[in-house]
Design an enzyme around this catalytic site. Structure first.
Site, PDB file in Angstrom:
ATOM      1  N   ASP A 166      54.156  33.116  26.953  1.00  0.00           N
ATOM      2  CA  ASP A 166      53.943  32.693  25.574  1.00  0.00           C
ATOM      3  C   ASP A 166      52.556  32.098  25.464  1.00  0.00           C
ATOM      4  OD1 ASP A 166      54.253  32.103  22.936  1.00  0.00           O
ATOM      5  OD2 ASP A 166      56.012  30.814  23.182  1.00  0.00           O
ATOM      6  N   GLY A 167      51.579  32.951  25.140  1.00  0.00           N
ATOM      7  CA  GLY A 167      50.185  32.514  25.089  1.00  0.00           C
ATOM      8  C   GLY A 167      49.563  32.687  23.717  1.00  0.00           C
ATOM      9  N   LYS A 168      50.232  33.458  22.841  1.00  0.00           N
ATOM     10  CA  LYS A 168      49.740  33.686  21.468  1.00  0.00           C
ATOM     11  C   LYS A 168      48.256  34.051  21.475  1.00  0.00           C
ATOM     12  CE  LYS A 168      53.437  30.954  19.378  1.00  0.00           C
ATOM     13  NZ  LYS A 168      54.216  30.583  20.586  1.00  0.00           N
ATOM     14  N   ARG A 169      47.854  34.943  22.404  1.00  0.00           N
ATOM     15  CA  ARG A 169      46.461  35.318  22.547  1.00  0.00           C
ATOM     16  C   ARG A 169      46.004  36.194  21.390  1.00  0.00           C
ATOM     17  NH1 ARG A 169      46.879  31.448  25.733  1.00  0.00           N
ATOM     18  NH2 ARG A 169      46.149  31.565  27.890  1.00  0.00           N
TER      19      ARG A 169
ATOM     20  N   ASN B  24      46.659  28.573  19.645  1.00  0.00           N
ATOM     21  CA  ASN B  24      47.510  28.281  18.496  1.00  0.00           C
ATOM     22  C   ASN B  24      48.941  28.192  18.955  1.00  0.00           C
ATOM     23  OD1 ASN B  24      48.917  31.194  17.552  1.00  0.00           O
ATOM     24  ND2 ASN B  24      47.086  31.396  18.811  1.00  0.00           N
TER      25      ASN B  24
END
Lengths: 315, 315
Positions: B109-112, A113
């Protein structure tokens, strides 16, 4: 790879051919891999991460060989590849290619996302092609579908939908997840509707441009087996949406619990099982491939039986 | 790497030392890289993806050299590395290590996000260590902090918090994102509160075990510069939370817009700028490193000036 058959059609065709709604989750947790596989990889490779990733790939190939004629698809969970770094991503890529070569669809479980222009980067990586230079492109992590997270709203999802439309790939948007805390945000009520219902309606809208000849869209939804009441509600709300159903097996969902995820035609859902299949040898004993195969057959049959009992018969 | 100084303290120390609240986003979009960098990599490598990833790493090293004495941290956006496959992940890893060697903190910034046991896999990969065998561990993608998505609720976040506590790393949970559609879900109202406020309160709770000697937690929040009213609201609601602020610059947020993200002590927020810094040469002309350096200095100064005008002075 342009304008191939839509993902939703390819998935349903594979399900019908194999009479199976089960998907095998490839979550290669290092601590649960068979000792003989790890030992053999460690003997071959001095670098620890390389050895670990090699054992993951060998293990996955064994599982794929064992279930390729039974299930329509596999679902590798990206966390377990990322935690082995570059070698892990290589194992993921080789796993995806090997599965495709054995006729299996690959659903990458990455829950990606981001804002629009970055979501397009992820869409390129998994569902389409990365532009390089002078019209040249690459598709280094080719999968058939990807799980995505809706928290950022439409402009974070549309790039995935666009790629899916062009390349015949698919996506599954998190709607109601299978974990114990999923209700914290997803079951909040706004204007008389739960968040998961509002997201479900958005997913339906996003999926409209991708409805196939059987009435199903390549924009699917993740709906956990651990919340059958919510699943039943969502199934009515989203008749054209494919459900990817986690939570069956080790997480506590039974075959009966997954039935509400299917439409009355017996289609519209695939049920994932990871640990119960791939690490079945730890309960059943014996060879890990044989144990996985038998566990996949048992799970397939129990789902088919539960569907039949409710009159939801596709095959 | 056990029990090192908390991430929040390390970040504030670096900010104070450099008198700078700006973070440089490393989003190496292939179509915007300087031609000479790409040409040189293509001359060295026959494999397209390898050449592309090599150009990304060279470009990043040039940017890091240009801004290392100015900013406290860099924020590579994982999508742009994943879209180059295995070679891209290698470029990410080398970028992170190079930045650390130059004294910069690295925020991936991986929004895991995932269910608990899988979130632990991601936490191992980025914020802690992956267990392999016989007590041996590896940390293939070592970063100082990671962005994560809260849609799955507490059990999907706590594994990251646990790793952050043990390893002195940090996380930034998406609360109010900078993109145009962010209000679709995040601004829904439930029981008189917006979803982003409810998530903000959860983030505060999650962060309590990590509050440092200055009163800030290593569990931060992503709060977009493009919604200053929401930011002001959240700043009051979450006094102990570090804000990572995207949306400044190319996305439309001004220096004035980011001021509400800071506490009255002038601390508590870092402002990301990606395209405006790393691709500044496309507007300013000249060498890409010089252009990035000057753009970073200008952005730093404009943020400091705006903070000073509102009496929020930390240095």
């Amino acid at each position: 790879m342009h304008k191939v058959r839509p993902f939703s059609e390819r998935l349903h065709a594979a399900m019908s051919e194999k009479r199976c709604a089960l998907v095998v989750g490839l979550d290669p947790r290092m601590e649960l891999l068979p000792e003989e596989v790890v030992t053999s990889s460690r003997a071959q490779h001095r670098d620890n991460l390389r050895a670990a990733a090699d054992s993951v790939l060998k293990f996955n190939m064994g599982i794929i060989d064992a279930v390729a004629d039974i299930v329509p698809a596999i679902k590798p969970q990206l966390a377990f590849y990322e935690q082995l770094g570059v070698y892990g991503i290589d194992a993921f890529e080789q796993t995806a290619k090997y599965a495709n070569s054995k006729g299996l669809l690959v659903i990458a479980d990455g829950k990606r996302n981001d804002i629009g222009s970055t979501a397009a980067g992820y869409a390129d990586a998994y569902l389409g092609q990365t532009g390089l230079w002078e019209g040249q492109t690459a598709w280094p992590l080719p999968v058939d579908a990807l799980t995505v997270n809706p928290y950022l709203g439409s402009d974070g999802i549309v790039p995935f939908v666009d790629a899916a439309k062009i390349y015949g790939t698919g996506l599954f948007v998190l709607v109601k997840t299978s974990n114990p805390s999923s209700s914290e945000i997803q079951n909040l009520r706004c204007n008389g509707k739960h968040i998961y219902e509002i997201v479900g309606e958005l997913v339906s809208e996003w999926g409209k441009p991708l409805i196939d000849s059987q009435g199903y869209s390549g924009v699917g939804a993740v709906v956990g087996a651990t919340f059958p009441a919510e699943a039943e509600n969502l199934r009515k709300l989203m008749p054209h949406t494919l459900f990817l159903v986690p939570g069956f097996g080790a997480q506590g969902g039974s075959a009966k619990d997954v039935v509400p995820c299917f439409n009355s035609d017996g289609l519209g859902a695939i049920v994932n099982s990871s640990r119960d299949i791939i690490f079945a040898f730890r309960k059943r004993g014996g060879n890990y491939k044989d144990a996985a195969r038998q566990s996949a057959i048992d799970s397939r049959d129990s789902i088919n039986k539960a569907l039949k009992e409710e009159g939801k018969i596709a095959w």
